[in-house]
Design a protein around this motif. Structure first.
Motif, PDB file in Angstrom:
ATOM      1  N   ILE A  52       0.856  -1.187   0.000  1.00 38.49           N
ATOM      2  CA  ILE A  52       0.000   0.000   0.000  1.00 38.49           C
ATOM      3  C   ILE A  52       0.890   1.235   0.000  1.00 38.49           C
ATOM      4  CG2 ILE A  52      -1.763   1.292   1.245  1.00 38.49           C
ATOM      5  CD1 ILE A  52      -2.422  -1.549   2.538  1.00 38.49           C
ATOM      6  N   PHE A  53       0.704   2.071  -1.015  1.00 43.06           N
ATOM      7  CA  PHE A  53       1.405   3.360  -1.003  1.00 43.06           C
ATOM      8  C   PHE A  53       0.538   4.344  -0.246  1.00 43.06           C
ATOM      9  CE2 PHE A  53       3.317   1.527  -4.880  1.00 43.06           C
ATOM     10  CZ  PHE A  53       4.637   1.637  -4.510  1.00 43.06           C
ATOM     11  N   PRO A  54       1.104   5.019   0.757  1.00 44.11           N
ATOM     12  CA  PRO A  54       0.292   5.969   1.496  1.00 44.11           C
ATOM     13  C   PRO A  54      -0.263   7.030   0.553  1.00 44.11           C
ATOM     14  CG  PRO A  54       2.426   5.660   2.536  1.00 44.11           C
ATOM     15  CD  PRO A  54       2.479   4.957   1.223  1.00 44.11           C
ATOM     16  N   PRO A  55      -1.501   7.534   0.768  1.00 43.71           N
ATOM     17  CA  PRO A  55      -2.378   7.134   1.857  1.00 43.71           C
ATOM     18  C   PRO A  55      -3.114   5.809   1.612  1.00 43.71           C
ATOM     19  CG  PRO A  55      -3.410   8.842   0.536  1.00 43.71           C
ATOM     20  CD  PRO A  55      -2.028   8.650  -0.021  1.00 43.71           C
ATOM     21  N   ASP A  56      -3.771   5.648   0.479  1.00 44.93           N
ATOM     22  CA  ASP A  56      -4.614   4.451   0.373  1.00 44.93           C
ATOM     23  C   ASP A  56      -4.537   3.844  -1.023  1.00 44.93           C
ATOM     24  OD1 ASP A  56      -5.803   6.497  -0.879  1.00 44.93           O
ATOM     25  OD2 ASP A  56      -7.701   6.405   0.188  1.00 44.93           O
ATOM     26  N   VAL A  81      -3.672   1.074  -2.996  1.00 44.17           N
ATOM     27  CA  VAL A  81      -3.306  -0.331  -2.858  1.00 44.17           C
ATOM     28  C   VAL A  81      -2.719  -0.805  -4.175  1.00 44.17           C
ATOM     29  CG1 VAL A  81      -4.089  -2.615  -2.193  1.00 44.17           C
ATOM     30  CG2 VAL A  81      -5.211  -0.596  -1.266  1.00 44.17           C
ATOM     31  N   ASN A 123       3.850  -4.504   2.668  1.00 43.26           N
ATOM     32  CA  ASN A 123       3.167  -4.413   3.960  1.00 43.26           C
ATOM     33  C   ASN A 123       2.890  -5.802   4.523  1.00 43.26           C
ATOM     34  OD1 ASN A 123       2.552  -1.948   2.333  1.00 43.26           O
ATOM     35  ND2 ASN A 123       1.745  -1.303   4.300  1.00 43.26           N
TER      36      ASN A 123
END
Lengths: 352, 512
Positions: free
Chosen positions: B14-18, B20, B59
């Motif tokens: 998951i790359f921040p923020p969301d 996926v 993650n």
């Protein structure tokens, strides 16, 4: 918007909290000290008048700094251009016998033009000789500091004073006060702020300046006139500083004469405000007010609680650091939190 | 399980923020196979490989190498485990020799820390002989071609005893002939027992060289199949989840009057004194036609476009736009008449941290009257309206016009840019690699839009490194080699191979 407000509030509260800890550590009563600051900056109509007049002046410098930061042109000659504004306003105010309704505009326009010229010279040196304006504007500060000092030591000196300073300007050149406590500078600065807001949001020049600050390559390919805008931005920034210099002379709460080196603290504060306000006109207003409040209340605090004046300078420094760091880190923090929440969803699915 | 050299299990990234990027992806790679991973941009294939190579931290999920659980968190660890990656952009030092580049980071030294290059040379000799490489070890890397540099990257990995090679879109920078050579090399590596992971957009080459193909879509693995009985249609359907039109429908048109004319234009190289980046280039583009410009990168196409826009001065000849000489005009003047899609959408085509509204305002703010408000000010309301129109008419997927450019995917960013430029309504559209690095869906859409403009009578100058793109869109193709325009062809009268020969300088039709 709410996120912005939250980060700002959080930054300021953090700074105030840290200030309290420092006061406690030094054996002072923190609440008493802050109360004194508030009383002496906002406690009476007179105090409010002083705070707002100071706000008006420092907001001009902050606008100058905002102009340079957001357009990609570097003008660090705040101090020199303020001095230029001051000396020109003084010269007009002392030697030009005009009625007040003409004298005040003449001083304002003269100072703005003077400040603009000083910045523009640096811009032209860049254009024709490729000299870095970052350095030239900084060097001009020294030249102008010594040159103005020379002037009030010689031709412009008030012979009655033992210390070198200019004569006091004609009384009709001093800004009128409204309601007995509000200096005319406040209304003038408000008008300039509204005009600046429109300039940034609603004009081609403002748009090109913003884009040039964000991505000069994009602006160039998009047809923005990079060179022309650079010179305009330099001149505009210098004009704001010139105005600040003028208000420092003609404000009813000021000394109404030129004293060597005056305005240096405004130059630095303006730069700091532009940084915390993040190139936003409304932010400039808010932080100019906050910092002026602290500064105006500082003397009172020293008087009442014997906390030294310098504590306020430190508090302002703390505010700048905490606001900026909280602003920069909050996005990362929120993003990481969201990513962790998303990751938990996947873990739950695994359990099922 | 034992013959799987690599086994990735339930990888989540998951790359921040969301964002996926990988949704529990599992993948097994058999020893000694060429395994292709294909998918649109943003499908997660590069991310998956970066996790394997230790460039990105997953993650969740586990990686097994030869059945043994491994934690790979840096590229160094990956190399120690026998995994190596060749990136799209080469990591070579131009002024170092080939040999120095190969040993860099893993230099053989004596006790005093002095380099022992001769030891490395001996070790390399075996590798070079085994795979029939023939490049001079003492030549500076900057003097070698892109294809040779790519081989150096591969040798770098072989020198470090890597068994699993990851190649990230290796053919993107190669001419067809050079790509053929690369495929031969990959075949040899396979014979020698190496395992190859091949990431690509190009379905033809994937079908040609792979043993196994994995298709990814939106962060998930669609399927993994042995390469038997598969065809392009099957692959592209799996990639986008619907049928894609791989050839653009292009009605016949009769080109109108000449819009753009280059007449003997030369451009001095800003870097190398005395060199001409464009040497007496002449061509013309007429209304209602697409002129394709082919060439291996760095042969003068980029400079030609820069000279046309006004970012580079020309030193001879002239450029005429609708009969008027514009060679002396500033960029600002020229942009009134030229819609320009620049090569690098992040660097020169947009301001990433600004809103879509601010991004679409560019050039419109002084060219067209449609953003004018009261008192000659810019109307924020009209700026937003233009942005909303572009979002709707160009199928931009985004929250609203206040979204920041950087929050959009590459394809959607490019749609915003193309919308902005087409909406300028100029008679000349310059598109410099308009679909580079985009997914199939966006490419199809953008190609359709470009052809639509041509049908409306706009003159289009299309620069591309992708011959498929040029052949399916262009009405005429010109080829650049070494700053010179060496050939001109109609796509139906030539072949990719012939254009390839011109691109590499094997042939030329210069008449001087």
């Amino acid at each position: 918007m709410t996120k912005k407000a939250t980060t700002i509030a959080l930054g300021i509260l953090t700074a105030i909290g840290m200030g309290m800890l420092l006061l406690v550590w030094q054996g002072y009563d923190p609440l008493d000290s802050y109360a004194a600051v508030f009383r002496y900056s906002m406690g009476s109509s007179f105090a409010i008048g002083v705070t707002l007049e100071r706000t008006a002046i420092v907001a001009m410098v902050a606008l100058a700094a905002t102009t340079t930061f957001s357009s990609g042109a570097s003008n660090l000659g705040m101090f020199g251009q303020i001095l230029t504004g001051e000396i020109i306003a003084t010269a007009i105010g002392v030697y030009l016998p005009l009625p007040g309704w003409l004298l005040i505009p003449a001083m304002l326009i003269g100072s703005a033009l003077g400040g603009a010229c000083m910045a523009l010279i640096a811009g032209l040196l860049r254009k024709y000789f490729n000299m870095n304006e970052f350095i030239t504007t900084l060097m001009f500060n020294f030249i102008l500091d010594y040159f103005t000092e020379y002037l009030v030591n010689t031709s412009m000196r008030d012979p009655l004073m033992s210390w070198p300073m200019s004569k006091v300007i004609a009384p009709q050149g001093v800004m009128p006060r409204f309601f007995g406590f509000l200096d005319g500078s406040v209304f003038f600065a408000l008008a300039i702020l509204v005009i600046s807001y429109i300039l940034w949001k609603n004009t081609r020049f403002g748009y090109e300046m913003r884009m040039n600050g964000k991505n000069p390559i994009f602006a160039n390919y998009g047809g923005c006139d990079a060179q022309g805008n650079f010179l305009k931005a330099m001149a505009l920034s210098g004009a704001y500083n010139g105005l600040a210099g003028c208000l420092l002379i003609i404000g009813s709460g000021q000394q109404n004469r030129f004293v060597p080196g005056m305005g240096e603290n405004y130059a630095n504060e303006g730069l700091m405000i532009a940084i915390v306000a993040n190139n936003n006109v409304i932010g400039v207003v808010l932080y100019s007010f906050l910092f002026s409040m602290l500064n105006a209340g500082a003397t009172g605090m020293q008087l009442e609680t014997s906390v030294p004046l310098e504590f306020i300078t430190m508090l302002i420094g703390l505010t700048v650091m905490s606001v900026v760091s909280i602003r920069e880190y909050s996005t990362t923090f929120i993003n990481n939190a969201k990513a962790m929440a998303e990751n938990r969803k996947f873990k739950k699915r695994e359990v099922k | 399980m034992e013959n799987n050299v690599v086994e990735m299990r339930d990888i989540v990234k998951i790359f921040p923020p969301d964002n996926v990027a990988l949704k529990r992806v599992s993948l097994s790679i058999k020893k000694g196979e060429i395994h292709s991973i294909i998918g649109e941009n943003g499908a997660g294939k590069s991310t998956l490989m970066k996790v394997l190579y230790g460039l990105e931290k997953a993650n969740q999920g586990e990686i097994f190498l030869g059945g043994v659980h491994k934690q790979i968190s840096t590229p160094k660890e990956a190399v120690d485990c026998g995994i190596g990656m060749v990136h799209q952009e080469f990591m070579l030092v131009g002024v170092y020799t080939v040999l120095e580049n190969i040993v860099l980071g893993d230099e053989p030294c004596n006790a005093l820390g002095m380099l022992k290059l001769d030891a490395a040379r001996d070790k390399l000799k075996n590798i070079l002989e085994q795979f029939h490489f023939d490049f001079p070890l003492d030549e500076q890397v900057q003097n070698l071609s892109v294809a040779a540099q790519q081989k150096i990257e591969i040798v770098k990995l072989l020198y470090r005893n890597v068994d699993i090679l990851i190649l990230d879109e290796p053919t993107a920078v190669l001419a067809p002939q050079e790509a053929d050579e690369l495929f031969k090399l990959l075949e040899q590596l396979k014979q020698a027992g190496k395992t190859i992971l091949f990431i690509s957009h190009k379905l033809d080459e994937v079908l040609r060289i792979s043993d196994t193909i994995t298709v990814m879509r939106r962060g998930e693995r669609v399927w993994t199949k042995p390469n038997q009985g598969l065809d392009k249609i099957a692959l592209s359907n799996a990639m986008v989840g619907r049928d894609v039109m791989l050839t653009v429908e292009k009605p016949e048109t009769v080109p109108g009057d000449t819009v753009l004319e280059f007449d003997g234009v030369s451009v001095k190289s800003p870097l190398v004194p005395g060199k001409l980046d464009n040497d007496r280039v002449s061509f013309s583009v007429r209304a209602g036609e697409i002129l394709g410009v082919a060439g291996v990168e760095g042969n003068g196409q980029y400079e030609m476009v820069q000279a046309l826009i006004g970012a580079l001065p020309i030193c001879a000849g002239n450029i005429r736009l609708m009969g008027r000489d514009i060679s002396k005009d500033a960029i600002r003047e020229r942009r009134r008449q030229i819609s320009y899609i620049s090569q690098d959408r992040k660097r020169s085509g947009s301001s990433q941290t600004d809103t879509l509204t601010d991004n679409v305002t560019m050039t419109h703010h002084y060219v067209s009257g449609r953003l004018k408000g009261k008192l000659g000010l810019l109307s924020v309301r009209k700026m937003r309206k233009l942005c909303d129109e572009i979002i709707e008419n160009y199928q931009v997927k985004c929250k609203n016009s206040s979204t920041r450019m950087m929050e959009l995917s590459g394809g959607n960013q490019q749609k915003v840019i193309i919308g902005r430029e087409i909406e300028l309504g100029c008679r000349l559209l310059v598109a410099d690699q308009p679909v580079r690095g985009l997914d199939v869906g966006s490419i199809e859409y953008i190609h359709k839009k470009i052809v639509e403009e041509r049908n409306k009578g706009v003159a289009v100058l299309l620069v591309s490194a992708d011959l498929d793109e040029l052949f399916s869109l262009s009405d005429r193709i010109v080829v650049f080699h070494n700053g010179r325009l060496v050939a001109q062809r109609r796509p139906d009268e030539t072949t990719r191979e012939e254009i390839g020969e011109f691109m590499l300088g094997a042939r030329s039709e210069l008449n001087d």
